[in-house]
Design an enzyme around this catalytic site. Structure first.
Site, PDB file in Angstrom:
ATOM      1  N   HIS A  61      10.946  -9.887   0.344  1.00 15.54           N
ATOM      2  CA  HIS A  61      10.468  -8.611   0.875  1.00 15.54           C
ATOM      3  C   HIS A  61       9.079  -8.337   0.313  1.00 15.54           C
ATOM      4  CE1 HIS A  61      11.339  -4.051   1.740  1.00 15.54           C
ATOM      5  NE2 HIS A  61      10.134  -4.433   2.130  1.00 15.54           N
ATOM      6  N   GLU A 115       2.420  -5.765   3.096  1.00 18.18           N
ATOM      7  CA  GLU A 115       2.765  -6.027   1.701  1.00 18.18           C
ATOM      8  C   GLU A 115       1.510  -6.202   0.850  1.00 18.18           C
ATOM      9  OE1 GLU A 115       5.817  -5.927   0.169  1.00 18.18           O
ATOM     10  OE2 GLU A 115       6.339  -5.044   2.103  1.00 18.18           O
ATOM     11  N   HIS A 119       0.972  -3.249  -1.788  1.00 16.70           N
ATOM     12  CA  HIS A 119       1.362  -3.708  -3.125  1.00 16.70           C
ATOM     13  C   HIS A 119       0.386  -4.715  -3.732  1.00 16.70           C
ATOM     14  CE1 HIS A 119       5.232  -1.715  -2.615  1.00 16.70           C
ATOM     15  NE2 HIS A 119       5.369  -2.316  -1.443  1.00 16.70           N
TER      16      HIS A 119
END
Length: 226
Positions: A61, A115, A119
């Site tokens: 993920h 992502e 992040h």
């Protein structure tokens, strides 16, 4: 030293302090992997990527910088855009190990872009874009979670397994306690959904979690088929 010299010295000292602090933008990473059977076995739809149905294995993920107090940074550098040319050599591995299950069916680039921008940009003090994705792939391979679970008799067969049994198998396998996240299928059965493993700030070594993610799972979880 004149007044101007003191100003310059203080400015340099401040910049040095800022640089040293910027290297500690976060305390650790979560490597988060998800079980596709649980992702798809809910009331929301899932779509296989354009490359076809993913393998029956945990998929990445994300690799998420976190703080020890349970909070996390996000979207740290709007100027650092996802650049698929930087990961061309990783794409085939990412399609296999970091597949998208969102609808409509797609290759996965939007997932990876999200992502990175949410992040990955918060880890730029220690790794660039290529290293961010490459490290996540290496960590997933290093953990080999499905093998760890099946070696302990915990199989994705729609059976129910003890939360403590799952946790112990993973801890015995990698040496550190994981975080476990559940979701519910349409029949309201709790399913093994996501596993959180903690990683040091270099993004290369597993560590004991400074804090485990919030969330409760019941004593028995279903390990869904896929």
């Amino acid at each position: 030293m004149g007044a101007k010299g003191w100003v310059v010295l203080k400015l340099l000292m401040f910049q040095s302090l800022f640089v040293s602090q910027s290297q500690e933008d976060f305390d650790f990473f979560y490597l988060v992997v998800q079980w596709p059977g649980a992702y798809c076995d809910t009331k929301r739809a899932c779509c296989y990527p354009t490359s076809g149905k993913p393998d029956a294995d945990f998929g990445i993920h994300g690799l998420w910088p976190n703080y020890k107090d349970g909070s996390w940074p996000s979207n740290c550098d709007p100027d650092s855009q996802f650049d698929r040319t930087q990961i061309e050599d990783l794409v085939s591995s990412m399609k296999k190990n970091w597949p998208t299950l969102s609808c409509p069916s797609n290759e996965g680039f939007e997932f990876w872009e999200h992502e990175w921008e949410k992040h990955g940009t918060c880890s730029e003090s220690v790794m660039d874009q290529h290293e961010y994705f490459e490290n996540a792939l290496k960590l997933k391979d290093k953990a080999n979670l499905l093998q760890i679970l099946t070696n302990s008799g915990i199989n994705p067969d729609d059976g129910f397994y003890g939360l403590s049994e799952i946790t112990k198998a993973i801890k015995d396998g990698i040496g550190f306690t994981p975080g476990i996240q559940c979701n519910k299928d349409p029949e309201r059965n709790a399913q093994l959904y996501q596993i959180y493993l903690c990683v040091d700030t270099s993004g290369t070594e597993f560590i004991e979690c400074p804090v485990l993610p919030r969330g409760r799972c019941p004593a028995q979880l279903q390990f869904a088929k896929f």
